[in-house]
Design a protein around this motif. Structure first.
Motif, PDB file in Angstrom:
ATOM      1  N   LEU A  10      35.502 123.798 -76.206  1.00 18.22           N
ATOM      2  CA  LEU A  10      34.902 123.078 -75.090  1.00 18.22           C
ATOM      3  C   LEU A  10      34.593 124.031 -73.939  1.00 18.22           C
ATOM      4  O   LEU A  10      33.492 124.023 -73.382  1.00 18.22           O
ATOM      5  CB  LEU A  10      35.833 121.961 -74.616  1.00 18.22           C
ATOM      6  N   GLN A  13      31.859 126.861 -75.285  1.00 21.48           N
ATOM      7  CA  GLN A  13      30.523 126.323 -75.524  1.00 21.48           C
ATOM      8  C   GLN A  13      29.872 125.836 -74.228  1.00 21.48           C
ATOM      9  O   GLN A  13      28.659 125.950 -74.056  1.00 21.48           O
ATOM     10  CB  GLN A  13      30.586 125.196 -76.554  1.00 21.48           C
ATOM     11  N   THR A  14      30.669 125.314 -73.307  1.00 25.21           N
ATOM     12  CA  THR A  14      30.133 124.885 -72.020  1.00 25.21           C
ATOM     13  C   THR A  14      29.801 126.093 -71.145  1.00 25.21           C
ATOM     14  O   THR A  14      28.776 126.105 -70.463  1.00 25.21           O
ATOM     15  CB  THR A  14      31.137 123.964 -71.296  1.00 25.21           C
ATOM     16  N   TRP A  17      26.434 127.867 -72.098  1.00 23.82           N
ATOM     17  CA  TRP A  17      25.194 127.089 -71.934  1.00 23.82           C
ATOM     18  C   TRP A  17      24.315 127.612 -70.803  1.00 23.82           C
ATOM     19  O   TRP A  17      23.114 127.838 -71.017  1.00 23.82           O
ATOM     20  CB  TRP A  17      25.523 125.615 -71.725  1.00 23.82           C
ATOM     21  N   PRO A  70      24.893 124.132 -79.302  1.00 22.63           N
ATOM     22  CA  PRO A  70      25.301 123.737 -77.955  1.00 22.63           C
ATOM     23  C   PRO A  70      24.193 123.939 -76.916  1.00 22.63           C
ATOM     24  O   PRO A  70      24.069 123.152 -75.978  1.00 22.63           O
ATOM     25  CB  PRO A  70      26.492 124.649 -77.642  1.00 22.63           C
ATOM     26  N   PHE A  75      23.595 119.984 -70.623  1.00 21.94           N
ATOM     27  CA  PHE A  75      24.791 120.590 -70.033  1.00 21.94           C
ATOM     28  C   PHE A  75      25.845 119.503 -69.828  1.00 21.94           C
ATOM     29  O   PHE A  75      25.542 118.393 -69.410  1.00 21.94           O
ATOM     30  CB  PHE A  75      24.440 121.268 -68.712  1.00 21.94           C
ATOM     31  N   LEU A  76      27.093 119.815 -70.120  1.00 17.71           N
ATOM     32  CA  LEU A  76      28.215 118.882 -70.041  1.00 17.71           C
ATOM     33  C   LEU A  76      27.974 117.627 -70.881  1.00 17.71           C
ATOM     34  O   LEU A  76      28.276 116.509 -70.486  1.00 17.71           O
ATOM     35  CB  LEU A  76      28.528 118.503 -68.592  1.00 17.71           C
ATOM     36  N   SER A  77      27.433 117.821 -72.051  1.00 20.21           N
ATOM     37  CA  SER A  77      27.135 116.734 -72.972  1.00 20.21           C
ATOM     38  C   SER A  77      28.415 116.064 -73.474  1.00 20.21           C
ATOM     39  O   SER A  77      29.423 116.740 -73.710  1.00 20.21           O
ATOM     40  CB  SER A  77      26.366 117.287 -74.172  1.00 20.21           C
ATOM     41  N   MET A  80      30.161 117.427 -76.761  1.00 21.93           N
ATOM     42  CA  MET A  80      30.885 118.689 -76.794  1.00 21.93           C
ATOM     43  C   MET A  80      32.376 118.425 -76.836  1.00 21.93           C
ATOM     44  O   MET A  80      32.806 117.448 -76.250  1.00 21.93           O
ATOM     45  CB  MET A  80      30.553 119.527 -75.570  1.00 21.93           C
ATOM     46  N   PRO A  81      33.182 119.220 -77.453  1.00 22.52           N
ATOM     47  CA  PRO A  81      32.829 120.440 -78.165  1.00 22.52           C
ATOM     48  C   PRO A  81      32.288 120.120 -79.552  1.00 22.52           C
ATOM     49  O   PRO A  81      32.552 119.063 -80.109  1.00 22.52           O
ATOM     50  CB  PRO A  81      34.153 121.186 -78.263  1.00 22.52           C
TER      51      PRO A  81
END
Length: 114
Positions: A10, A13-14, A17, A70, A75-77, A80-81
């Motif tokens: 998390l 991957q964030t 981005w 990702p 963004f901040l989907s 995720m993760p």
């Protein structure tokens, strides 16, 4: 699953981005199509209406899939993760420099598990 292997993908991957999405857009003309198809499901997940998982199946065309997936999401989907399946590290024993990197600890902190 150990909490570390949920939190680390998390965070990684964030964090990648904001770097990869503009880079890919600028230098590779990266374009995401069909995102509106998952926006409604994303709202349901964020509101707690949908509690089941989602499967993204990519056509593994290269080694960048774990970075492109990702980057293709907002963004901040709420998706995720992203977790991946991978082969065991012993599979890569004749893969040159990849044998040190692939299938090991780095894969697991990114979200890939055999």
């Amino acid at each position: 699953m150990n909490w570390f292997y949920y939190i680390s993908p998390l965070i990684l991957q964030t964090a990648i981005w904001p770097i990869t999405r503009p880079f890919l857009w600028l230098f590779a003309r990266f374009e995401v199509r069909g995102l509106e198809n998952i926006e409604e499901l994303g709202r349901k997940i964020a509101n707690g209406e949908h509690t089941k998982g989602v499967v993204f199946a990519s056509n593994h065309t290269g080694e960048l899939d774990p970075i492109l997936l990702p980057a293709g999401l907002p963004f901040l989907s709420p998706f995720m993760p992203i977790f991946y399946t991978s082969r065991e590290q012993s599979f890569y024993k004749n893969a040159g420099w990849r044998q040190k990197l692939y299938g090991g600890w780095l894969f697991e902190v990114w979200g890939a598990h055999p």
